[in-house]
Write an enzyme that holds these catalytic residues in place. Structure first.
Site, PDB file in Angstrom:
ATOM      1  CG  HIS A   1      -1.760  -1.223   1.360  1.00  0.00           C
ATOM      2  ND1 HIS A   1      -2.877  -1.474   0.607  1.00  0.00           N
ATOM      3  CD2 HIS A   1      -1.584  -2.297   2.170  1.00  0.00           C
ATOM      4  CE1 HIS A   1      -3.388  -2.655   0.953  1.00  0.00           C
ATOM      5  NE2 HIS A   1      -2.606  -3.179   1.894  1.00  0.00           N
TER       6      HIS A   1
ATOM      7  CB  SER B   1      14.214  22.134 -15.072  1.00  0.00           C
ATOM      8  OG  SER B   1      13.315  23.213 -15.202  1.00  0.00           O
TER       9      SER B   1
ATOM     10  CE  LYS C   1      12.715  18.955 -10.961  1.00  0.00           C
ATOM     11  NZ  LYS C   1      11.627  19.394 -11.841  1.00  0.00           N
TER      12      LYS C   1
ATOM     13  CD  GLU D   1       9.375  11.731 -15.257  1.00  0.00           C
ATOM     14  OE1 GLU D   1       9.455  12.129 -14.096  1.00  0.00           O
ATOM     15  OE2 GLU D   1       9.415  12.505 -16.256  1.00  0.00           O
TER      16      GLU D   1
END
Length: 460
Positions: free
Chosen positions: A158, A279, A285, A292
């Site tokens: 979970h 970024s 970043k 992804e």
């Protein structure tokens, strides 16, 4: 190149060019050009072997096809929308080069069994490459797991800290998933390794062809025993897309966790600069874009599976033009999963494991609660009662900021006089992991056995 319709004898009107373009498949089925020529070479050799064509005609056709194949490999062949598909384009080019004898090539076959043969060969030729790439990732997983058998991390259910586990154990879970992917693609080979050639349009042919000869020439293990099935079957393509979807699902789950593990909140891993991006506005970043992107491309592959299922679900026997829609999804899936596998392996093989951060995450999270409950159960307290006792201790610990391993022996004795000093050893994350030696468990011994078995399976 001649653009007169090779099937046009029965027609008195020509379609508008935009209709031809809508109906044409050459924009994508040219990817099977090599397979189409290979299939034609096998077919024409069979025509000579059975006496259907004479040696001189076959020699001209074979020489012409081999010249076209050579030029194809050198990028010298250009295709025409007017000739609709790869089969008619190749035949038209062949006619331009060797004359009307090229028309004898199509004796005893149809575009229906021809395209089915090409499609089988296309998938058959690419399955070994996909399996090889998956096994490369498995090899990387085994290597990384062997280096991290005793690296402790939180195990989750979970998405909550559940019990401490070995990071090597975590990695071997994905090894097992990929092992099933390999097995599915290997089984896919069985249904791809069947020759449709010679089924003709749907009913076979009156010519005395030898279907086993062409199957042997093309390296097929079997021949379709029913001509209707041969030209209409796309189960092998559906299996491929299904297998590819499950594979991408596995990669997507892994990439989801990679994206979490590299965040500031977890900080368990660091990806190489080679597989991350920055970024355009935020200088600090370091984004896990490749992970992804693999995760995102899973939806693309899932869509191709659903698309072909939808195309096939209402088709009557045998061949229908709808089946022109069977290839683009497969072609795109091959182009999607092969680079995804390579990028994933590169990303995994260069990852930096932050072992200390993983371990620290298990020392203040109550993930050793089950260890205490099991300990109490071994002292004769019924497990359900032990579960309740530990649950109350966890609640008190959360309220007071005290972990289970910080409870004093005096307080433990209030729970049960049977609790001894060894309880503190039991509560250590590394001990909790090491002691879980049931078959397939996260215990170090079990993880090493998993790795050894995997090394044998991979021939390492």
């Amino acid at each position: 190149m001649s653009t007169e319709k090779l099937w046009g004898g029965r027609f008195s009107q020509q379609a508008d060019s935009w209709v031809d373009e809508f109906g044409a498949s050459i924009s994508f089925d040219q990817q099977m050009a090599d397979e189409d020529i290979t299939g034609s070479l096998a077919h024409v050799k069979m025509l000579e072997k059975t006496g259907i064509l004479n040696h001189d005609d076959v020699s001209k056709i074979v020489a012409g096809l081999e010249d076209i194949q050579k030029d194809l490999h050198q990028g010298k062949i250009h295709f025409s929308v007017e000739n609709e598909d790869i089969h008619m384009n190749i035949e038209s080019i062949l006619t331009d080069r060797i004359g009307s004898v090229a028309g004898k090539l199509h004796t005893g076959r149809s575009r229906n069994d021809q395209v089915a043969t090409d499609f089988h060969l296309y998938v058959k030729n690419r399955l070994p490459k996909i399996i090889e790439e998956i096994k490369t990732i498995q090899t990387t997983l085994v290597k990384l797991a062997s280096e991290n058998v005793e690296t402790i991390m939180p195990g989750y259910t979970h998405l909550q800290h559940a019990q401490p586990i070995s990071y090597g154990h975590y990695l071997m879970a994905y090894y097992s998933m990929l092992k099933r992917d390999v097995e599915r693609f290997e089984f896919n080979q069985k249904h791809t390794d069947i020759s449709p050639l010679g089924a003709a349009a749907l009913a076979g042919t009156t010519f005395p062809i030898d279907r086993q000869f062409t199957a042997d020439e093309l390296g097929f293990g079997e021949v379709y025993s029913n001509s209707l099935d041969a030209v209409s079957d796309r189960d092998f393509a559906l299996e491929f897309l299904s297998n590819a979807s499950i594979l991408m699902l596995h990669l997507s789950r892994f990439c989801e966790e990679l994206s979490m593990w590299v965040s500031y909140e977890f900080n368990y891993l660091e990806l190489s600069d080679k597989y991350t991006t920055g970024s355009s506005i935020m200088p600090q970043k370091k984004n896990p874009d490749m992970a992804e992107l693999i995760r995102g491309k899973s939806g693309r592959v899932f869509g191709h599976l659903f698309g072909l299922l939808s195309t096939m679900k209402s088709l009557p026997l045998a061949y229908n033009k709808d089946l022109q829609e069977d290839k683009e999804g497969v072609f795109d899936t091959v182009k999607t999963i092969l680079p995804a596998l390579r990028v994933f392996n590169g990303m995994l093989s260069t990852v930096k494991v932050k072992k200390d951060n993983m371990y620290k995450a298990t020392t203040h999270d109550f993930s050793n609660a089950t260890e205490l409950a099991d300990y109490l159960a071994t002292k004769g307290i019924p497990f359900r009662q032990a579960h309740g006792i530990v649950g109350e201790l966890v609640l008190k610990g959360i309220q007071s900021g005290q972990n289970l391993q910080d409870i004093s022996m005096a307080d433990f004795k209030k729970i049960s006089p049977l609790i001894e000093e060894d309880v503190y050893d039991v509560l250590k994350p590394e001990v909790a992991v090491e002691r879980r030696n049931s078959y397939g468990g996260t215990g170090f011994k079990q993880v090493r056995e998993q790795i050894e078995k995997a090394q044998e399976e991979l021939g390492l």
